[in-house]
Scaffold this motif. Structure first.
Motif, mmCIF file in Angstrom:
data_model
loop_
_atom_site.group_PDB
_atom_site.id
_atom_site.type_symbol
_atom_site.label_atom_id
_atom_site.label_comp_id
_atom_site.label_asym_id
_atom_site.label_seq_id
_atom_site.Cartn_x
_atom_site.Cartn_y
_atom_site.Cartn_z
ATOM 1 N N GLU A 172 30.396 13.564 7.951
ATOM 2 C CA GLU A 172 29.327 12.844 8.643
ATOM 3 C C GLU A 172 28.109 12.598 7.774
ATOM 4 O OE1 GLU A 172 28.521 15.081 12.169
ATOM 5 O OE2 GLU A 172 30.541 14.803 12.975
ATOM 6 N N LEU A 173 27.855 13.475 6.819
ATOM 7 C CA LEU A 173 26.672 13.296 5.984
ATOM 8 C C LEU A 173 26.814 12.074 5.094
ATOM 9 C CD1 LEU A 173 25.677 16.907 4.896
ATOM 10 C CD2 LEU A 173 25.111 15.675 6.971
ATOM 11 N N ASP A 174 28.043 11.755 4.707
ATOM 12 C CA ASP A 174 28.262 10.591 3.833
ATOM 13 C C ASP A 174 27.907 9.288 4.512
ATOM 14 O OD1 ASP A 174 29.207 12.276 1.872
ATOM 15 O OD2 ASP A 174 31.284 12.108 2.529
ATOM 16 N N LEU A 175 27.920 9.316 5.869
ATOM 17 C CA LEU A 175 27.631 8.101 6.611
ATOM 18 C C LEU A 175 26.161 7.989 6.983
ATOM 19 C CD1 LEU A 175 30.688 8.203 9.056
ATOM 20 C CD2 LEU A 175 30.481 6.934 6.900
ATOM 21 N N ALA A 176 25.411 9.067 6.754
ATOM 22 C CA ALA A 176 23.998 9.045 7.136
ATOM 23 C C ALA A 176 23.192 8.164 6.198
ATOM 24 C CB ALA A 176 23.438 10.474 7.125
ATOM 25 N N ASN A 177 22.150 7.567 6.749
ATOM 26 C CA ASN A 177 21.263 6.732 5.931
ATOM 27 C C ASN A 177 20.246 7.598 5.224
ATOM 28 O OD1 ASN A 177 22.488 4.294 6.700
ATOM 29 N ND2 ASN A 177 21.306 4.222 8.607
ATOM 30 N N VAL A 226 4.590 24.596 2.604
ATOM 31 C CA VAL A 226 5.790 25.299 2.163
ATOM 32 C C VAL A 226 5.872 26.663 2.844
ATOM 33 C CG1 VAL A 226 6.082 24.139 -0.044
ATOM 34 C CG2 VAL A 226 4.471 26.030 0.094
ATOM 35 N N PRO A 227 7.120 27.216 2.916
ATOM 36 C CA PRO A 227 8.354 26.699 2.322
ATOM 37 C C PRO A 227 8.941 25.543 3.113
ATOM 38 C CG PRO A 227 8.849 28.658 3.593
ATOM 39 C CD PRO A 227 7.350 28.513 3.601
ATOM 40 N N CYS A 228 9.705 24.717 2.411
ATOM 41 C CA CYS A 228 10.467 23.646 3.036
ATOM 42 C C CYS A 228 11.891 23.744 2.503
ATOM 43 C CB CYS A 228 9.864 22.279 2.727
ATOM 44 S SG CYS A 228 10.847 20.893 3.343
ATOM 45 N N PHE A 229 12.842 23.870 3.403
ATOM 46 C CA PHE A 229 14.247 24.003 3.028
ATOM 47 C C PHE A 229 14.942 22.659 3.253
ATOM 48 C CE2 PHE A 229 12.659 28.012 4.675
ATOM 49 C CZ PHE A 229 12.989 28.912 3.671
ATOM 50 N N LEU A 230 15.418 22.046 2.177
ATOM 51 C CA LEU A 230 16.103 20.764 2.269
ATOM 52 C C LEU A 230 17.602 20.991 2.148
ATOM 53 C CD1 LEU A 230 13.774 18.690 -0.099
ATOM 54 C CD2 LEU A 230 13.768 18.685 2.409
ATOM 55 N N LEU A 231 18.321 20.768 3.230
ATOM 56 C CA LEU A 231 19.758 20.992 3.251
ATOM 57 C C LEU A 231 20.467 19.679 2.943
ATOM 58 C CD1 LEU A 231 18.372 23.123 5.276
ATOM 59 C CD2 LEU A 231 20.700 23.525 6.067
ATOM 60 N N GLU A 232 21.214 19.686 1.840
ATOM 61 C CA GLU A 232 21.949 18.498 1.392
ATOM 62 C C GLU A 232 21.036 17.288 1.224
ATOM 63 O OE1 GLU A 232 25.332 18.041 0.520
ATOM 64 O OE2 GLU A 232 25.201 20.223 0.416
ATOM 65 N N ASN A 233 19.749 17.548 0.969
ATOM 66 C CA ASN A 233 18.764 16.478 0.778
ATOM 67 C C ASN A 233 18.687 15.526 1.966
ATOM 68 O OD1 ASN A 233 17.496 16.978 -1.746
ATOM 69 N ND2 ASN A 233 19.377 16.377 -2.787
ATOM 70 N N GLN A 251 25.496 24.354 10.870
ATOM 71 C CA GLN A 251 25.577 23.004 11.433
ATOM 72 C C GLN A 251 25.713 21.947 10.340
ATOM 73 O OE1 GLN A 251 23.043 21.788 14.674
ATOM 74 N NE2 GLN A 251 22.520 23.897 15.181
ATOM 75 N N VAL A 252 24.919 22.066 9.293
ATOM 76 C CA VAL A 252 24.962 21.063 8.225
ATOM 77 C C VAL A 252 26.264 21.177 7.433
ATOM 78 C CG1 VAL A 252 23.832 20.227 6.125
ATOM 79 C CG2 VAL A 252 22.450 20.913 8.092
ATOM 80 N N ALA A 253 26.725 22.397 7.197
ATOM 81 C CA ALA A 253 27.998 22.579 6.482
ATOM 82 C C ALA A 253 29.148 21.988 7.294
ATOM 83 C CB ALA A 253 28.249 24.059 6.214
ATOM 84 N N ALA A 254 29.111 22.171 8.602
ATOM 85 C CA ALA A 254 30.162 21.615 9.452
ATOM 86 C C ALA A 254 30.115 20.093 9.445
ATOM 87 C CB ALA A 254 30.015 22.150 10.878
ATOM 88 N N ALA A 255 28.915 19.528 9.520
ATOM 89 C CA ALA A 255 28.770 18.070 9.484
ATOM 90 C C ALA A 255 29.261 17.515 8.155
ATOM 91 C CB ALA A 255 27.311 17.685 9.718
ATOM 92 N N LYS A 256 28.957 18.235 7.070
ATOM 93 C CA LYS A 256 29.427 17.790 5.760
ATOM 94 C C LYS A 256 30.948 17.842 5.687
ATOM 95 C CE LYS A 256 29.020 18.748 0.804
ATOM 96 N NZ LYS A 256 28.496 19.668 -0.234
#
Length: 225
Positions: free
Chosen positions: A220-225, A185-192, A211-216
């Motif tokens: 695009e995050l909804d399509l990720a496995n 740690v630390p470990c930062f998990l963005l949108e799990n 980057q993650v906010a833009a992808a969301k």
């Protein structure tokens, strides 16, 4: 203001100096990403769950981990320098006890039930009390006072600390982190979905948030496995 938003789960331990650095850098990264609504949630991790409830003598504990050479002094000197740049006044010499952090994580969990602001406040309070003031954050009295300072109901916290309330739930979350492969740690998990490991520089964290906010926002995050 942009409608972009994301959640960051921070897996950390309140006796981890790198986690304290990470907390400050994340705070700065969020401030640098205007227009993105960031929700921060704190998740438990124990660097050493074998420490007894009453804690261990700090000098003996660190000697067993790092030996009698200059290694620990060098680590502390580096952290003091890095901390100063983030507004942290590390005072390692004032720390007398290495605490078991289970109870601290229980308080952080309870603060989370009040809301993200309360949880962030109690995490910051616990980091400061341990690393800047040398307080024993395994002592129920210190924990209760920290909770009070963060706006929690001290009487309720004191009563709950005297029980085993949520102890198994905290251990369960720690075990979940282990199963996810989180070993440091630390470990930062963005949108799990995306993990940023270690106390990265503010710019790195800010870039990951953007980057993650833009992808969301693009779905695009909804399509990720």
């Amino acid at each position: 203001m942009s409608e972009n938003s994301l959640t960051i789960d921070v897996v950390s331990d309140v006796v981890c100096p790198w986690c304290f650095l990470g907390q400050k850098r994340l705070e700065a990264a969020v401030a640098a990403t205007q227009g993105i609504d960031v929700t921060i949630r704190w998740r438990p991790f124990q660097l050493d769950p074998t420490i007894p409830p009453e804690g261990a003598d700090r000098k003996e504990y660190m000697r067993a981990k790092f030996g009698d050479g200059d290694r620990l002094a060098q680590i502390h000197a580096n952290l003091i320098s890095l901390g100063a740049a983030e507004g942290i006044s590390f005072d390692f010499d004032s720390i007398r006890v290495s605490p078991n952090t289970l109870d601290a994580h229980r308080i952080i969990r309870w603060a989370g039930a009040m809301g993200v602001e309360a949880q962030n406040a109690v995490v910051a309070e616990l980091f400061s009390r341990y690393f800047e003031r040398g307080e024993n954050t395994g002592d129920p009295r210190v924990l209760t006072d920290a909770a009070r300072s963060a706006g929690m109901d001290a009487a309720v916290v004191e009563a709950m600390l005297a029980t085993d309330a949520d102890a198994e739930e905290v251990r369960g979350e720690i075990n979940t982190a282990a199963r996810m492969g989180i070993s440091g740690v630390p470990c930062f998990l963005l949108e799990n979905k995306y993990a940023v490991m270690g106390a990265q520089e503010t710019a790195v964290l800010a870039d990951a948030i953007r980057q993650v906010a833009a992808a969301k926002a693009r779905g695009e995050l909804d399509l990720a496995n």
